[in-house]
Design an enzyme around this catalytic site. Structure first.
Site, PDB file in Angstrom:
ATOM      1  N   CYS A 114      33.882   4.775  58.885  1.00 37.73           N
ATOM      2  CA  CYS A 114      33.034   5.718  59.628  1.00 37.73           C
ATOM      3  C   CYS A 114      31.605   5.193  59.757  1.00 37.73           C
ATOM      4  CB  CYS A 114      33.072   7.091  58.985  1.00 37.73           C
ATOM      5  SG  CYS A 114      32.842   7.068  57.221  1.00 37.73           S
ATOM      6  N   GLU A 122      32.773  15.446  57.305  1.00 35.09           N
ATOM      7  CA  GLU A 122      32.295  14.067  57.436  1.00 35.09           C
ATOM      8  C   GLU A 122      33.066  13.471  58.613  1.00 35.09           C
ATOM      9  OE1 GLU A 122      31.843  10.833  57.890  1.00 35.09           O
ATOM     10  OE2 GLU A 122      32.683  10.053  56.018  1.00 35.09           O
ATOM     11  N   GLU A 180      33.344   5.415  69.604  1.00 37.54           N
ATOM     12  CA  GLU A 180      33.598   4.714  68.337  1.00 37.54           C
ATOM     13  C   GLU A 180      34.964   4.033  68.440  1.00 37.54           C
ATOM     14  OE1 GLU A 180      33.457   6.226  63.815  1.00 37.54           O
ATOM     15  OE2 GLU A 180      34.797   7.367  65.061  1.00 37.54           O
ATOM     16  N   LYS A 205      45.753  17.620  51.324  1.00 40.59           N
ATOM     17  CA  LYS A 205      46.722  17.131  52.318  1.00 40.59           C
ATOM     18  C   LYS A 205      46.248  15.755  52.805  1.00 40.59           C
ATOM     19  CE  LYS A 205      46.930  17.052  56.770  1.00 40.59           C
ATOM     20  NZ  LYS A 205      47.675  15.833  57.095  1.00 40.59           N
TER      21      LYS A 205
HETATM   22  P1  NDP Z   1      41.986  13.202  62.761  1.00 42.59           P
HETATM   23  O1  NDP Z   1      40.621  13.722  62.642  1.00 42.59           O
HETATM   24  O2  NDP Z   1      42.892  13.863  63.739  1.00 42.59           O
HETATM   25  O3  NDP Z   1      42.723  13.260  61.338  1.00 42.59           O
HETATM   26  C1  NDP Z   1      42.078  13.423  60.095  1.00 42.59           C
HETATM   27  C2  NDP Z   1      42.868  14.390  59.215  1.00 42.59           C
HETATM   28  O4  NDP Z   1      42.920  15.666  59.843  1.00 42.59           O
HETATM   29  C3  NDP Z   1      44.316  13.985  58.985  1.00 42.59           C
HETATM   30  O5  NDP Z   1      44.726  14.379  57.690  1.00 42.59           O
HETATM   31  C4  NDP Z   1      45.038  14.815  60.026  1.00 42.59           C
HETATM   32  O6  NDP Z   1      46.386  15.021  59.720  1.00 42.59           O
HETATM   33  C5  NDP Z   1      44.276  16.122  59.939  1.00 42.59           C
HETATM   34  N1  NDP Z   1      44.398  16.988  61.100  1.00 42.59           N
HETATM   35  C6  NDP Z   1      44.858  16.699  62.353  1.00 42.59           C
HETATM   36  N2  NDP Z   1      44.765  17.799  63.139  1.00 42.59           N
HETATM   37  C7  NDP Z   1      44.241  18.797  62.380  1.00 42.59           C
HETATM   38  C8  NDP Z   1      43.863  20.158  62.628  1.00 42.59           C
HETATM   39  N3  NDP Z   1      44.011  20.719  63.824  1.00 42.59           N
HETATM   40  N4  NDP Z   1      43.336  20.875  61.624  1.00 42.59           N
HETATM   41  C9  NDP Z   1      43.149  20.323  60.410  1.00 42.59           C
HETATM   42  N5  NDP Z   1      43.473  19.047  60.112  1.00 42.59           N
HETATM   43  C10 NDP Z   1      44.007  18.287  61.085  1.00 42.59           C
HETATM   44  O7  NDP Z   1      41.904  11.645  63.020  1.00 42.59           O
HETATM   45  P2  NDP Z   1      42.916  10.683  63.801  1.00 42.59           P
HETATM   46  O8  NDP Z   1      43.867  10.136  62.835  1.00 42.59           O
HETATM   47  O9  NDP Z   1      43.521  11.333  65.003  1.00 42.59           O
HETATM   48  O10 NDP Z   1      41.914   9.543  64.296  1.00 42.59           O
HETATM   49  C11 NDP Z   1      41.244   9.725  65.522  1.00 42.59           C
HETATM   50  C12 NDP Z   1      39.841   9.162  65.467  1.00 42.59           C
HETATM   51  O11 NDP Z   1      39.099   9.790  64.431  1.00 42.59           O
HETATM   52  C13 NDP Z   1      39.729   7.686  65.175  1.00 42.59           C
HETATM   53  O12 NDP Z   1      39.895   6.935  66.325  1.00 42.59           O
HETATM   54  C14 NDP Z   1      38.340   7.584  64.608  1.00 42.59           C
HETATM   55  O13 NDP Z   1      37.417   7.447  65.665  1.00 42.59           O
HETATM   56  C15 NDP Z   1      38.126   8.915  63.918  1.00 42.59           C
HETATM   57  N6  NDP Z   1      38.320   8.850  62.454  1.00 42.59           N
HETATM   58  C16 NDP Z   1      37.220   8.938  61.681  1.00 42.59           C
HETATM   59  C17 NDP Z   1      37.337   8.842  60.317  1.00 42.59           C
HETATM   60  C18 NDP Z   1      36.151   8.917  59.419  1.00 42.59           C
HETATM   61  O14 NDP Z   1      36.153   8.319  58.366  1.00 42.59           O
HETATM   62  N7  NDP Z   1      35.131   9.686  59.753  1.00 42.59           N
HETATM   63  C19 NDP Z   1      38.633   8.605  59.673  1.00 42.59           C
HETATM   64  C20 NDP Z   1      39.748   8.592  60.585  1.00 42.59           C
HETATM   65  C21 NDP Z   1      39.566   8.694  61.924  1.00 42.59           C
HETATM   66  P3  NDP Z   1      47.493  13.982  60.217  1.00 42.59           P
HETATM   67  O15 NDP Z   1      46.949  12.597  60.049  1.00 42.59           O
HETATM   68  O16 NDP Z   1      48.597  14.263  59.296  1.00 42.59           O
HETATM   69  O17 NDP Z   1      47.728  14.318  61.658  1.00 42.59           O
END
Ligand code: NDP
Length: 473
Positions: free
Chosen positions: A280, A246, A376, A173
């Site tokens: 990240c 991660e 972050e 997904k």
């Molecule tokens: P999320 O952690 O919410 O999203 C990452 C993935 O998880 C997306 O595919 C999202 O789906 C999915 N997701 C959302 N809610 C759930 C759930 N309850 N159970 C399982 N999967 C879920 O990141 P955000 O987009 O909200 O970003 C927020 C913050 O996260 C950023 O500001 C940054 O600090 C951090 N981040 C870190 C990353 C990294 O590389 N470690 C990458 C991205 C963000 P969908 O997008 O469809 O809602």
């Protein structure tokens, strides 16, 4: 307008309900994507379960050959995939230091080929008159991959190619913000692999949660926020799924007094601003010894002030921030820093739109309790902090709940290495930062998650260990 479908059991599947995908450079809708129902997810998991016996018993050489073919398909279609990444994610095609969308597709090609060539042969830990004891690594079954929006295709490849190489089948997904490159890549993968081995479902966070709960999925590999990672871990307890998490970081880089400022400034800039800071393991807190503080701040500001942000379809260094929520978070963090007395040597003010543009920003005189230091930002804004004592700076660098990466910069690599090993993080770099490669394990400590990706250690995460004892007496 793009019209990609989900792929379940080798077939394209659409839904009545859809969601919009937005180009963050101009806020226009570029695609309407299927909003998967729980039934669609059940179908994808069932297809993956049915495909598992045959795929897991496919010979090692054949699996490697097919994964090389996937890498080749990405290479052959690199321009198309890079264009999709630019449109949905915002990063420029080429970008600053060549680290844009084309670089991301290049990474997907390199990681696919390198992973195809990895293997986990049976390990013999004893072979004497009493017994022969072997360690076998067997695939887990169905792997669910949940990916974020910062590197839409590359992270999908980091998750799924080792899963496939180890003999698992996959349901992925992508983030609802950036599903397109993964959907197009899934079409290519499905032309190579048997039906049901690689399935893609699209939807929002609720679909991710349904995957984490699903009893037909044996493992979740997740990249995203710590907050969502914790929810995934709770949901995964439904059937004690294996997990690789991660999650974000707040990486500190420590610059010692003996550095060559001119030499390190461009490298530090790139490691902080890579992908517009939406990385990240980018540098998020730069601690600089007071003796070189002003010189390094000025060098970084000079580089930053020469950068051009704009629509990634044109010749620019940086694109927009990927989505509105993230853009607003970066704006709020910058405002908070300003209100607490920080000065911006470059940038600091958001663009007026359309598009989620925030300029490359170098912030100095930032207090330790500003959100820019404690959180972050995941955007193009770097706080530079002054230090005089190494013990004190190590304490500050480690005073965070997360621990993904960290670095020490010095011409005395022996001393720098010693200090780097005292950083509480999964990867410690010396005179570098945010540099990843397919053979070096990468993962976080503390609330940056657990498990590693890459290398044979990463491959092992997609297997379960079986000890085989053959008695000889
Ligand atoms: P999320 O952690 O919410 O999203 C990452 C993935 O998880 C997306 O595919 C999202 O789906 C999915 N997701 C959302 N809610 C759930 C759930 N309850 N159970 C399982 N999967 C879920 O990141 P955000 O987009 O909200 O970003 C927020 C913050 O996260 C950023 O500001 C940054 O600090 C951090 N981040 C870190 C990353 C990294 O590389 N470690 C990458 C991205 C963000 P969908 O997008 O469809 O809602």
């Amino acid at each position: 307008m793009f019209d990609f479908k989900m792929i379940i059991n080798g077939k394209k599947v659409s839904t009545v309900e859809t969601f919009d995908v937005i180009n963050p450079a101009n806020e226009t809708v570029i695609a309407k994507c299927p909003m998967a129902s729980e039934k669609d997810l059940d179908d994808a998991v069932e297809a993956a379960r049915k495909a598992f016996p045959s795929w897991s018993s496919t010979g090692e050489e054949e699996r490697a050959r097919l994964i090389h073919a996937i890498g080749q398909a990405f290479d052959d279609n690199a321009e198309e995939l890079a264009r999709l990444v630019t449109l949905e994610q915002g990063k420029p095609f080429k970008g600053f230091a060549g680290l844009g969308a084309r670089f991301e597709i290049g990474g997907a090609v390199v990681w696919s080929h390198a992973t195809a060539d990895m293997s986990l042969p049976v390990e013999v830990i004893q072979d004497n008159d009493d017994a022969r004891i072997e360690i076998h690594r067997k695939p887990l079954g169905v792997v669910g991959s949940i990916t974020p929006w910062n590197y839409p295709l590359l992270i999908a490849i980091w998750h799924t190619v080792p899963a496939l190489r180890a003999g698992n089948t996959v349901v992925i997904k992508p983030s609802e913000y950036t599903p397109l490159a993964v959907m197009r890549a899934a079409e290519m993968i499905n032309e190579i692999l048997p039906s049901g081995v690689f399935n893609v479902v699209t939807g929002d966070g609720a679909l991710g949660a349904a995957m984490a709960r699903h009893k037909g999925i044996d493992k979740i590999v997740f990249t995203g926020s710590t907050q969502t990672g914790k929810k995934v871990m709770q949901d995964a307890s439904s059937n004690l799924k294996r997990l690789t998490l991660e999650l974000g970081g707040n990486d500190a880089a420590i610059v010692l007094p003996d550095v060559d400022v001119e030499k390190i400034a461009p490298k530090i800039f790139a490691a902080a601003m890579i992908n517009n800071g939406q990385t990240c393991a980018a540098i998020k807190r730069l601690y600089v010894h007071e003796s070189v503080y002003d010189e390094l701040c000025n060098s970084l500001a000079e580089i930053a002030n020469n950068m051009v942000s704009g629509n990634g379809e044109t010749e620019v260094d940086f694109g927009p921030i990927q989505n509105r929520a993230q853009f607003e978070k970066v704006c709020a963090i910058a405002e908070d820093a300003k209100a607490r007395g920080a000065r911006f040597l470059s940038g600091g003010e958001p663009g007026k739109g359309p598009g989620y543009f925030f300029p490359v920003t170098i912030a100095v005189d930032v207090p330790e309790d500003a959100r820019l230091v404690t959180e972050e930002p995941f955007g193009p804004i770097l706080p530079i902090l002054r230090f005089s004592d190494i013990e004190e700076v190590l304490e500050k660098a480690n005073a965070t709940s997360v621990g993904l990466g960290g670095s020490v910069w010095s011409t005395n690599t022996e001393r720098a290495t010693h200090i780097a090993t005292r950083l509480e993080c999964g990867t410690a770099w010396v005179n570098n930062h945010a540099a990843l490669q397919p053979n070096a394990p990468f993962g976080g400590v503390k609330e940056s998650g657990f498990g590693v990706e890459f290398g044979t250690d990463g491959l092992k995460e997609f297997t379960v260990l079986q000890t085989v004892q053959i008695a000889k007496k």
